[in-house]
Design an enzyme around this catalytic site. Structure first.
Site, PDB file in Angstrom:
ATOM      1  N   ASP A 417      -4.040  -1.062  -2.118  1.00 45.18           N
ATOM      2  CA  ASP A 417      -3.305  -1.180  -1.003  1.00 45.18           C
ATOM      3  C   ASP A 417      -3.511  -2.655  -0.617  1.00 45.18           C
ATOM      4  O   ASP A 417      -4.846  -2.857  -0.427  1.00 45.18           O
ATOM      5  CB  ASP A 417      -2.746  -0.643   0.180  1.00 45.18           C
ATOM      6  CG  ASP A 417      -0.869  -1.419   0.695  1.00 45.18           C
ATOM      7  OD1 ASP A 417      -0.466  -1.581  -0.110  1.00 45.18           O
ATOM      8  OD2 ASP A 417      -1.832  -1.493   1.596  1.00 45.18           O
ATOM      9  N   GLU A 470      -3.027  -3.958  -6.177  1.00 43.42           N
ATOM     10  CA  GLU A 470      -1.589  -4.082  -5.633  1.00 43.42           C
ATOM     11  C   GLU A 470      -1.897  -5.373  -5.636  1.00 43.42           C
ATOM     12  O   GLU A 470      -2.402  -5.757  -4.303  1.00 43.42           O
ATOM     13  CB  GLU A 470      -0.675  -3.473  -4.320  1.00 43.42           C
ATOM     14  CG  GLU A 470       0.625  -3.590  -4.480  1.00 43.42           C
ATOM     15  CD  GLU A 470       0.860  -3.500  -2.731  1.00 43.42           C
ATOM     16  OE1 GLU A 470       1.502  -3.552  -2.942  1.00 43.42           O
ATOM     17  OE2 GLU A 470      -0.161  -3.373  -2.138  1.00 43.42           O
TER      18      GLU A 470
END
EC number: 2.4.1.18
Length: 737
Positions: A417, A470
């Protein structure tokens, strides 16, 4: 009746009390004060049994005991009270005997924690100091074990700035006075073996900072936690017997970027609210398998105190959230998915952590896991702390954590993330709020090195596992190997494709011709990285609307747009990811409290057929995708793609060919206008004499108008002539008849 520690050997005879007690030599006043304050670095030098002139001095610290005795050789030797919970005696012996303590605070017999040597080896300490302990969870935390023939739990914690550390738990009425830990030198690690403490015990570490503060901290390495809002760590060990050996043997047989990879993103607590890990295992694998997805991606499962953070503010990096069950229960879910042939990707959050005072923040009284510079320590977007990637032990904590999930829970992939927030020193910061790196640039060199180390370590230790970034910027080399200067990820989320394509689809069809480039631009850079095309949870919350609600037009047109878009997405180079609820065109934004609106597909709801039609399309997209290597075998090879119609802006039409390794093509044509286009000629080439339609998102069974191209569609003069359904995507393959 006396309670007995079952880990102890049977007594050799009756424990008869001896005569008068001879006091042990008194402690040095400074040592005594530091010990009682919880600020002594070596309590084992003061407590336990030690040779002294005149015999063996035995001293115990038991603040809640009425009396303490030593049991040895069938005799009981009472210890004299020294006040403040200290008890001692001088035994007239020449050598330290085998002994136990009889503690009258229940009454119970127990081994003395302070007679044991360290239960952590020199190699572990060396690897921790080097930052290369790739199985750090086996060295730090709470480890049930048999040490020197006695069952108990070894507690270890890294707290280099602490003046003292003690263990507190339900076994000590949450008072750490009785169980001070010893410092293992320059490693910054503190250790204590507690006999008789086993699985299920709850605990924290009581830190005495160098500023005189004393506070309780949850174990950073806890492998199990209490269910929030409770915050204690729980002693645990795995007893799970895996049944996925066949899956693990085969998962790395084909490089992941050359294999089918279709992902269903799930928030476990809300997919079916109220279900535990084991209950989810009875429903989720069957559902995902029926829809044909190859993988699930689980939003973060590591423990987090605040449910509405969806798991992205982690406090227990080594513990699956207790909201849904135990760590072995989570293993059961992963195993069930593997046995159903479904890979498991897990969101992993090394970019930041919350500031809860019982967790990682200022862990030993000083910045430890976070940088000391407040400008770098606080994340401006989320009000959290960032990790100090330049610190050896912190980097080790995170690298080992990535390995932990893959080795201990058989996770097949880590979606990392917020990578961009790690890579840039000026991320969300104004001038004056950050300092350039040593070369004058904005890149965070320590974060780069950490990501490279993490990827290289995971790929080396865990064959077949994939890491996914990401990363929302144009950073170069995200999926390039580390030995050529890349970050080493297997895939990168294509945020550019996602934003551009959704921007295009949100326009009324009459205006789309002015935004045609937003759908074609992705092919300019499609082979610069290995991409995943994500329609994730982030795109269907916070006012962004659900996928079907982003679309213009009436209800029929919105569903048609979604179907056409999904057909385009599945055919576009790159793997695909779809968030739960979007597979049946849920109209409301996702809520972590309610989860998907399953009732939309149930009999009795007036539009259930409309929603089931979209779900049927997703099932068929996956089924056809799996049978068409052209859609996945050459995802990272430019020779696997050719535009057929790239500039038909006035028609809102896009057409391209995909090729498998053998050269077999698939022709994908999307018509993003609400009109039927009859006799539409496409220069598809002469290589295929005739085509047949293998998928049409306008089919009546999906809720479409039923405009199709039946039978063989012949190629004439290098062109194929089709009827393009309204707001639809069609796939064609060489005619097999």
């Amino acid at each position: 009746m006396a309670l007995r520690d079952t880990s102890l050997p049977e007594p050799s005879g009756p424990a008869a009390p001896t005569g008068a007690v001879t006091a042990a030599p008194p402690l040095d006043a400074t040592d005594r004060g530091r010990l009682l304050a919880g600020a002594h670095h070596d309590p084992h030098a003061l407590l336990g049994a030690h040779p002294v002139p005149g015999g063996i001095a035995v001293r115990a610290l038991r603040p809640f005991a009425r009396a303490v005795s030593v049991l040895t050789g069938g005799e009981r030797h009472p210890l004299a009270s020294e006040g403040d919970g200290l008890f001692s005696a001088l035994l007239p012996l020449e050598t330290i005997p085998a002994y136990t303590l009889l503690v009258e605070d229940g009454v119970r017999e127990t081994a003395d924690p302070y007679r044991f040597p360290p239960a952590l080896g020199e190699l572990d300490l060396h690897l921790i100091a080097e930052g290369r302990h790739e199985q750090l969870w086996r060295a730090l935390g709470a480890e049930p074990m048999v040490h020197e023939g006695v069952a108990g739990t070894r507690f270890t914690v890294w707290a280099p700035n602490a003046q003292g550390v003690r263990v507190a738990g339900d076994f000590s009425c949450w008072d750490g006075t009785a169980f001070p830990m010893r410092s293992l030198g320059s490693s910054g690690v503190w250790e204590l073996f507690l006999p008789g403490i086993g699985e299920g015990a709850t605990y924290k570490f009581e830190i005495h900072s160098r500023y005189g503060q004393r506070f309780l901290k949850a174990d950073p390495m806890a492998r199990r936690t209490q269910e929030p809002p409770e915050t204690a760590s729980v002693v645990t060990a795995s007893h799970y017997e895996w049944g996925d050996a066949e899956w693990l043997r085969g998962r790395g047989a084909t490089p992941v970027h050359e294999a089918p990879f279709s992902v269903y993103e799930v928030h476990l607590p809300s997919w079916r609210p109220g279900l535990s890990y084991r209950e989810l295992a009875e429903e989720l694998p069957a559902y995902v398998k029926d829809l044909g997805f190859t993988h699930v991606e689980l939003m973060p499962v590591a423990e987090h105190p605040y449910g509405p953070s969806w798991g992205y503010q982690v406090t227990g990096f080594y513990a699956p959230t207790a909201r849904l069950g135990t760590p072995d229960d989570f293993r059961y879910l992963v195993d069930a998915l593997h046995r159903a042939g479904i890979g498991v990707i897990m969101d992993w959050v090394p970019a930041h952590f919350p500031k809860d005072d019982w967790a990682l923040a200022r862990f030993d009284g000083d910045p430890l896991y976070e940088p000391g510079d407040e400008r770098r320590a606080t994340h401006p977007d989320w009000g959290t702390y960032t990790f100090d990637f330049a610190r050896t032990e912190v980097r080790n904590f995170l690298v080992a954590n990535a390995v932990y999930w893959c080795e201990e829970f058989h996770i097949d992939g880590l979606r990392v993330d917020a990578v961009a927030s790690m890579l840039y020193l000026d991320y969300s910061r104004d001038s004056g709020q950050w300092e350039p790196n040593v070369y004058g640039g904005r890149e965070d060199l320590a974060a780069m090195a950490f990501l490279q180390e993490m990827n290289a370590t995971v790929y080396r230790r865990c064959p077949g596992v994939v890491t996914i970034a990401e990363e929302s910027t144009a950073w170069g080399g995200v999926t390039r190997p580390t030995d050529t200067g890349g970050l080493g990820f297997g895939f990168k989320w294509n945020m550019g494709w996602m934003h551009d394509s959704l921007e295009y689809l949100a326009k009324e069809p009459v205006h789309r011709k002015y935004h045609h480039h937003e759908m074609t631009f992705s092919m300019v850079y499609a082979y610069s990285e290995n991409y995943v095309l994500p329609i994730s949870h982030d795109e269907v919350v916070h006012g962004k609307q659900a996928l079907v609600s982003k679309m213009p037009g009436d209800w029929w047109q919105r569903r048609a747009n979604v179907r056409a878009y999904l057909g385009f997405m599945w055919a576009h180079p790159g793997k695909q990811l779809l968030f739960m609820g979007q597979e049946f065109a849920q109209g409301a934004e996702w809520s972590e409290q309610r989860g998907p609106e399953w009732w939309l597909t149930e009999d009795g709801y007036h539009s259930a057929g409309d929603h089931r039609g979209v779900r049927d399309l997703v099932r068929d997209l996956n089924a056809r995708y799996l049978r068409a290597p052209a859609l996945w075998q050459r995802d990272t090879d430019p020779a696997g793609f050719r535009w057929v119609a790239v500039d038909a802006a006035d028609d809102n039409v896009f057409a391209f060919l995909r090729y498998d390794r053998a050269g077999t093509p698939l022709l994908a044509v999307s018509n993003f206008s609400p009109v039927v286009r009859h006799g539409y000629r496409l220069a598809a080439g002469d290589e295929v004499p005739a085509w047949e339609e293998v998928l049409n998102t306008d089919a009546a069974r999906y809720g479409g108008s039923g405009v199709t191209n039946p039978g063989a569609v012949k190629t004439e003069d290098g062109h194929v002539t089709l009827t393009l359904p309204p707001l639809a995507t069609v796939w064609l393959m060489p005619y097999a008849g």
